[in-house]
Scaffold this motif. Sequence first.
Motif, mmCIF file in Angstrom:
data_model
loop_
_atom_site.group_PDB
_atom_site.id
_atom_site.type_symbol
_atom_site.label_atom_id
_atom_site.label_comp_id
_atom_site.label_asym_id
_atom_site.label_seq_id
_atom_site.Cartn_x
_atom_site.Cartn_y
_atom_site.Cartn_z
ATOM 1 N N THR A 28 0.866 -1.170 0.000
ATOM 2 C CA THR A 28 0.000 0.000 0.000
ATOM 3 C C THR A 28 0.907 1.225 0.000
ATOM 4 O O THR A 28 2.122 1.112 -0.126
ATOM 5 C CB THR A 28 -0.905 0.009 1.242
ATOM 6 N N PHE A 29 0.306 2.419 0.162
ATOM 7 C CA PHE A 29 1.137 3.629 0.212
ATOM 8 C C PHE A 29 0.623 4.602 1.262
ATOM 9 O O PHE A 29 -0.538 4.548 1.680
ATOM 10 C CB PHE A 29 1.217 4.302 -1.165
ATOM 11 N N TYR A 30 1.515 5.494 1.679
ATOM 12 C CA TYR A 30 1.152 6.543 2.634
ATOM 13 C C TYR A 30 2.094 7.717 2.440
ATOM 14 O O TYR A 30 3.046 7.650 1.663
ATOM 15 C CB TYR A 30 1.212 6.029 4.075
ATOM 16 N N GLY A 31 1.810 8.826 3.116
ATOM 17 C CA GLY A 31 2.754 9.940 3.171
ATOM 18 C C GLY A 31 2.555 11.055 2.178
ATOM 19 O O GLY A 31 3.321 12.024 2.188
ATOM 20 N N GLY A 32 1.547 10.971 1.293
ATOM 21 C CA GLY A 32 1.273 12.061 0.370
ATOM 22 C C GLY A 32 2.072 11.982 -0.918
ATOM 23 O O GLY A 32 3.024 11.219 -1.051
ATOM 24 N N VAL A 33 1.684 12.830 -1.869
ATOM 25 C CA VAL A 33 2.271 12.768 -3.206
ATOM 26 C C VAL A 33 3.758 13.106 -3.212
ATOM 27 O O VAL A 33 4.491 12.689 -4.102
ATOM 28 C CB VAL A 33 1.525 13.700 -4.185
ATOM 29 N N ASP A 34 4.214 13.876 -2.228
ATOM 30 C CA ASP A 34 5.640 14.219 -2.173
ATOM 31 C C ASP A 34 6.408 13.361 -1.169
ATOM 32 O O ASP A 34 7.615 13.544 -0.980
ATOM 33 C CB ASP A 34 5.833 15.701 -1.840
ATOM 34 N N GLY A 35 5.720 12.433 -0.522
ATOM 35 C CA GLY A 35 6.373 11.561 0.443
ATOM 36 C C GLY A 35 6.737 12.216 1.752
ATOM 37 O O GLY A 35 7.369 11.594 2.613
ATOM 38 N N SER A 36 6.297 13.459 1.970
ATOM 39 C CA SER A 36 6.701 14.181 3.181
ATOM 40 C C SER A 36 6.166 13.535 4.450
ATOM 41 O O SER A 36 6.782 13.633 5.520
ATOM 42 C CB SER A 36 6.239 15.642 3.112
ATOM 43 N N GLY A 37 5.043 12.840 4.342
ATOM 44 C CA GLY A 37 4.455 12.193 5.513
ATOM 45 C C GLY A 37 5.189 10.947 5.959
ATOM 46 O O GLY A 37 4.825 10.345 6.969
ATOM 47 N N THR A 38 6.235 10.553 5.228
ATOM 48 C CA THR A 38 7.014 9.380 5.631
ATOM 49 C C THR A 38 8.232 9.758 6.472
ATOM 50 O O THR A 38 8.977 8.877 6.914
ATOM 51 C CB THR A 38 7.502 8.589 4.399
ATOM 52 N N GLY A 52 19.993 10.172 4.311
ATOM 53 C CA GLY A 52 20.501 9.479 3.143
ATOM 54 C C GLY A 52 19.518 8.567 2.434
ATOM 55 O O GLY A 52 19.901 7.872 1.489
ATOM 56 N N TYR A 53 18.228 8.575 2.843
ATOM 57 C CA TYR A 53 17.274 7.609 2.301
ATOM 58 C C TYR A 53 16.305 8.201 1.286
ATOM 59 O O TYR A 53 15.811 7.475 0.420
ATOM 60 C CB TYR A 53 16.516 6.938 3.452
ATOM 61 N N GLY A 54 15.995 9.461 1.393
ATOM 62 C CA GLY A 54 15.134 10.099 0.415
ATOM 63 C C GLY A 54 13.712 9.588 0.423
ATOM 64 O O GLY A 54 13.223 9.046 1.419
ATOM 65 N N VAL A 55 13.056 9.714 -0.731
ATOM 66 C CA VAL A 55 11.626 9.437 -0.806
ATOM 67 C C VAL A 55 11.318 7.980 -1.145
ATOM 68 O O VAL A 55 10.191 7.521 -0.931
ATOM 69 C CB VAL A 55 10.955 10.378 -1.834
ATOM 70 N N ASN A 56 12.268 7.238 -1.662
ATOM 71 C CA ASN A 56 12.009 5.828 -2.006
ATOM 72 C C ASN A 56 12.175 4.962 -0.757
ATOM 73 O O ASN A 56 13.198 4.317 -0.548
ATOM 74 C CB ASN A 56 12.938 5.367 -3.129
ATOM 75 N N ASN A 57 11.159 4.997 0.064
ATOM 76 C CA ASN A 57 11.211 4.313 1.354
ATOM 77 C C ASN A 57 9.916 3.558 1.606
ATOM 78 O O ASN A 57 8.936 3.723 0.883
ATOM 79 C CB ASN A 57 11.484 5.324 2.481
ATOM 80 N N ALA A 58 9.927 2.735 2.657
ATOM 81 C CA ALA A 58 8.733 1.963 2.992
ATOM 82 C C ALA A 58 8.720 1.628 4.477
ATOM 83 O O ALA A 58 9.773 1.452 5.104
ATOM 84 C CB ALA A 58 8.677 0.671 2.183
ATOM 85 N N ALA A 59 7.507 1.551 5.014
ATOM 86 C CA ALA A 59 7.289 0.986 6.345
ATOM 87 C C ALA A 59 7.047 -0.507 6.171
ATOM 88 O O ALA A 59 6.263 -0.917 5.318
ATOM 89 C CB ALA A 59 6.094 1.654 7.022
ATOM 90 N N MET A 124 4.482 1.680 1.315
ATOM 91 C CA MET A 124 5.500 2.453 0.623
ATOM 92 C C MET A 124 5.143 3.934 0.563
ATOM 93 O O MET A 124 3.985 4.318 0.688
ATOM 94 C CB MET A 124 5.654 1.906 -0.805
ATOM 95 N N SER A 125 6.159 4.784 0.376
ATOM 96 C CA SER A 125 5.876 6.179 0.070
ATOM 97 C C SER A 125 5.049 6.214 -1.213
ATOM 98 O O SER A 125 5.210 5.371 -2.108
ATOM 99 C CB SER A 125 7.168 6.974 -0.120
ATOM 100 N N GLN A 126 4.160 7.180 -1.302
ATOM 101 C CA GLN A 126 3.288 7.230 -2.481
ATOM 102 C C GLN A 126 4.074 7.342 -3.786
ATOM 103 O O GLN A 126 3.747 6.635 -4.761
ATOM 104 C CB GLN A 126 2.287 8.385 -2.363
ATOM 105 N N PRO A 127 5.115 8.194 -3.872
ATOM 106 C CA PRO A 127 5.854 8.261 -5.140
ATOM 107 C C PRO A 127 6.477 6.922 -5.537
ATOM 108 O O PRO A 127 6.485 6.561 -6.724
ATOM 109 C CB PRO A 127 6.929 9.320 -4.872
ATOM 110 N N ALA A 128 7.014 6.173 -4.564
ATOM 111 C CA ALA A 128 7.609 4.870 -4.870
ATOM 112 C C ALA A 128 6.539 3.878 -5.301
ATOM 113 O O ALA A 128 6.713 3.135 -6.274
ATOM 114 C CB ALA A 128 8.369 4.347 -3.653
ATOM 115 N N TRP A 129 5.409 3.861 -4.578
ATOM 116 C CA TRP A 129 4.325 2.922 -4.895
ATOM 117 C C TRP A 129 3.749 3.178 -6.290
ATOM 118 O O TRP A 129 3.485 2.240 -7.043
ATOM 119 C CB TRP A 129 3.229 3.041 -3.844
#
Length: 249
Positions: A28-38, A52-59, A124-129
């Motif tokens: 699934t995804f979370y954190g908004g279109v820019d991933g700021s919520g992650t 060092g991890y940026g927006v391509n991340n996941a819980a 996952m962050s929304q941009p990655a998902w």
Amino acid sequence: MAKFLMLCTMVAARLALAAADWSPGTATFYGGVDGSGTMGGACGYDNLYNAGYGVNNAALSQTLFNDGASCGQCYLITCDGSRPGGQYCKPSNSITVSATNLCPPNYALPNGGWCGPGRPHFDMSQPAWEHIGVYQAGIVPVLYQRVQCSRSGGVRFSMAGSNYFLLVNIQNLGGSGSVAAAWVKGDNTGWIQMSRNWGANWQALAGLVGQGLSFAVTSTGGQYIQFLNAVPAWWQFGMAFSTNQNFVY
């Protein structure tokens, strides 16, 4: 003819995936279109860009998170078009994400929901998902495998604690991406074994304020590195220090 070639390509792709060390899961995804919520999360990385991890991340779900031992690890994820929900896949796309947070079970749902015990799930962050799935779906079946992490720059040490207690968040590991063991050495001490406190935070029950610090870290891949004189004696809680060394495995 074109349809036949496309079918052959899809069959070949699925056979290639089956031959690799892939495991089934969901995402699934979370954190908004820019991933700021992650930003932040159960690994303690706070600002994921600084760490060092940026927006391509996941819980990770509980079964993958492993009480924080998986923090920093990298996973290659592709949408699985062969399972129910696969109609929402973006074919042939894959994405590598870093584990930066925990997706906890929701016991208001049967079996704890998608992140319940025993379920391999990536929030996952929304941009990655959206790289692998269509937004309207919300959840897609995936295939995943753990892969080596490629990082920019060296390992980073973020300082916290108190005058009698050192808490260090160890960030930006390449190679296996995660820490198996850590030690700290002050200007006036020998090497002190650290222990995991939570997430990627490692603790030493020692008063080290006012001393320059060196660290030694063993990655979960088995590589051992000493980061000598990584932190100057004038360090303060809340500061972070980058090095020019990183892990290959």
